[in-house]
Every structure is written in structure tokens, then in C-alpha cells.
Design an enzyme around this catalytic site. Sequence first.
Site, PDB file in Angstrom:
ATOM      1  CB  SER A  17      -7.535   5.218   5.826  1.00 25.89           C
ATOM      2  OG  SER A  17      -7.970   4.599   4.917  1.00 25.89           O
ATOM      3  CE  LYS A  39      -8.110   1.075   1.949  1.00 21.03           C
ATOM      4  NZ  LYS A  39      -7.253   2.424   2.096  1.00 21.03           N
ATOM      5  CG  HIS A  49      -2.029   1.004   1.033  1.00 16.74           C
ATOM      6  ND1 HIS A  49      -2.954   1.016   0.419  1.00 16.74           N
ATOM      7  CD2 HIS A  49      -2.542   2.461   1.133  1.00 16.74           C
ATOM      8  CE1 HIS A  49      -4.110   1.943   0.463  1.00 16.74           C
ATOM      9  NE2 HIS A  49      -3.147   2.620   1.110  1.00 16.74           N
ATOM     10  CG  ASP A  71     -10.943   2.582   5.258  1.00 17.69           C
ATOM     11  OD1 ASP A  71     -10.471   3.904   5.701  1.00 17.69           O
ATOM     12  OD2 ASP A  71     -10.714   2.317   3.738  1.00 17.69           O
ATOM     13  NE  ARG A  93      -8.129  10.918   6.152  1.00 13.93           N
ATOM     14  CZ  ARG A  93      -7.597   9.933   5.866  1.00 13.93           C
ATOM     15  NH1 ARG A  93      -8.000   8.634   5.404  1.00 13.93           N
ATOM     16  NH2 ARG A  93      -6.564   9.672   4.948  1.00 13.93           N
TER      17      ARG A  93
END
Length: 426
Positions: A183, A187, A82, A161, A168
Site C-alpha cells: 500500500s 503510492k 510516509h 490501492d 482493509r
Amino acid sequence: MNFLNLIEQKRDGSELSPEAIAEAMAAFSTGAIPDYQMAAFLMAVNFQGMSVKETHALTLAMRDSGEVLQFPKDDRPIVDKHSTGGVGDKVSLVLAPLLACLGYRVPMISGRGLGITGGTLDKLESIPGFNTQLTAEQIVSQVQEIGVAMGGQTAEIAPADKRLYALRDVTGTVPSIPLITASILSKKLAENLNALVMDVKFGAAAFMTDVGQARALAQSIVSLAGECGVKTTALLTGMDAPLGRAAGNWLEVQEAVACLEGNGPEDLEKLVIACATHLPGGDAEHAREELASGRPRAKFDELLAAQGADLDEFTAKLKKDSIALVVKEFVSPIGGFVRQCDARIIGELVRDLGGGRLNQDSVIQPEVGADQLCRHGSAVRAGEVLGRVHAMTEEGAATAFGRLSEAIEISTDPPELPVLVADVVE
């Protein structure tokens, strides 16, 4: 619940209990808390921060708002990557099929663009017919069969989320370490991973503007993920200049395919290999050899076909130089060296052309963006193309062209070249 009381407590700097945070996330997921109240809460967190205990509670509450993927026993490790978000960052599109070919299982749950940073889902949805909305059962089945799936949060996977992410983006509450940590990990924990590699950006176009902030975020993610049983390594990478030479959803897909075919930008390929190397069992030489083999390119097509893409239309689209209505070249007025190609300005250019979101209802224009961007430190001649703008109108192209001229600076002396990976946090 009395959510107003929680807003006031956080506004005043009080620490919230794990039970209160869990109750709030459950209520928000079902629509019991309106967006305007949650936006106020997010702003309070943005200013007051959260303790480690609060961040842990928020992460688990967001994870538990939906399902956790359940995979059958298998020798292949379950891994993911990520990024905290960058301009021109299409690493996931190359890395996911590469990791599947290297013997990992990759259930990649991604997000959309935040602020000026591009989102993997927005890029994937520029591919004709590609479906990013997979059920938990579909993700598990596809990963077991071909080694990789790429999708977004649904009503089943981290739904809290998904809603917070959208809020956001349009309320100025993106650059908060607790919110970013929760966040990302909500996930990733929902994927039931064995290991995770993080790409934490810092610089002009990153949420963390300097390496110290990036290190603090990386340590927050690595520590919390470790507490939750996921071995995590974070690379700290610069985002003063765009990654690669293209920014914009479809243009980045094209560049990712070029990388899979051995013709991608050097910095993109290096970062893909670095991410693969920092997963358990990773080996740089093996990763480079596999990327060059052509198998990850074939795996990418297999992934697209599995998720509904029209491969014939995709191939035809790839062959087109541009699918935007207006293309405008910016050429260098003088010879010299590229001292700057400002990623923040490039990101704003793409967003304002329609490639990003200004509000929750914004419709993405996948065609727009910039490509053939000059690389930091490269020598250029007068009249050489330093970048191209892809727009849907002449007016938009003219405005973007002006921004491109602001972003690029030429000097007579070669500048110092930045390091791609500044540090590794484990």
C-alpha cells in the site's frame, strides 16, 4: 479470471505467481472483482502472509493500476515521507512545507485514517475549501511551481490501492506487513521519487505492537523500495502515547500550525527534524533554522491557496479555541506524575466521537477529538487539566470523558521516559 481459485490458493498457503497477482489487481481496479471476494482474499493474506516475490509483484501491480508521475529535469530531489499511522501524528503537515523550503520537491500522496489512526487527507479536508483530489498533471505542475503538493489517490494514481485501503480499514486486515508494504510503496513509487523517509510506529496504538514487528516492516519497505530504485530510510518511533498534545483532525491542524509558528510540542518538532535529517543532504541544524525562519509557515499558506483553501476563513477558524459544540475538561484528582496517556484509548475516543471510520460509509466529524493532553512523565498538580474532550453532543462528551479518565494514569514517582526514535533502518 477465476479469482476464487486465487483466494483458495492463498487460503491454503500457496505462493501466487506475479502474473496472477497483476491480473487480479487490474481486474479489481476496473470493478471486475467484487469487494466481498477481495475482502476474502485480504483476510487470507492477513493470515497466510506473502513471500517477498509476491509482495514485490503486488506493489508493482498496484502502482501500475494508474499513472506514474513524470517530472521535468530539475536539480531539486523528489522526496516524500510516509508514516504507518499513529494517534496525533500530524508530522506531514509540518514536514511537507519545510522540505519545500529546504530545496526538495515534495509530491505527497497520502491516505485516510485506518482503524484508530488519523489520516493526513482527513486532516487536510478539515481546512475550509482545501482540495485533496488533484490530477497527476496538477501535482506535477504545482510541485514544479511551489515545491509541494498534498493529495490522495485518484482514478489516475494507484487506484487499486485506494480501493484496497478502504476495504482493509473495515475488514480487520490492516496489520499485515505485505499489505502495508504494498500500500505504501505503490503510492510512493507512483510519485517517481528519488528518496523516501518512513516513520514506522510501534506500541499500543500502532499496527506493529512491538519494536521487533516494526523493524520487520521497516526492513520489508526499505529493501523493496531499494530494489525499485528509491533510497529509503525508516525511523522506528514509539506510539504508546499520542504524538503532540492533540488528536482529532482539526485539532491536529491547529497544532501543526502552532509548530510551524514555533509554538508546537517538543516531540512533534523533534520528529519533524529527524525526518528531514534522514533524507539525502539532510542536516538537523539547517532544518531547525529553516523551521524557525517562518518560511515554512508561509509555504503552508501558499500550499493551501494553491489547492483552493479559503485563507481568510482558515485564519478565522484557527483563532477559535474550539469549533465543537461541547468541550469538557478532565482534571487531575491528585498531584504526581503522568505515568500513562494511552494512545490506543485516545484513538478509540476520537474514532467513536466521529473523528474516524467504523465502516466505509462513515462521515468524518473534523471538529471532534482531544487536546491539551498531558505528556508522559510530566509533573502535575491536583486540579490541573490533563486533557479536553471536543464533542458534538453532551452524550458523546460524557462517554469520551470516561475514556479519557481510563487513558490517563497518575503515579507518585516519575516514570522512565520513552525514546522518541528507537532505531533507524537503512
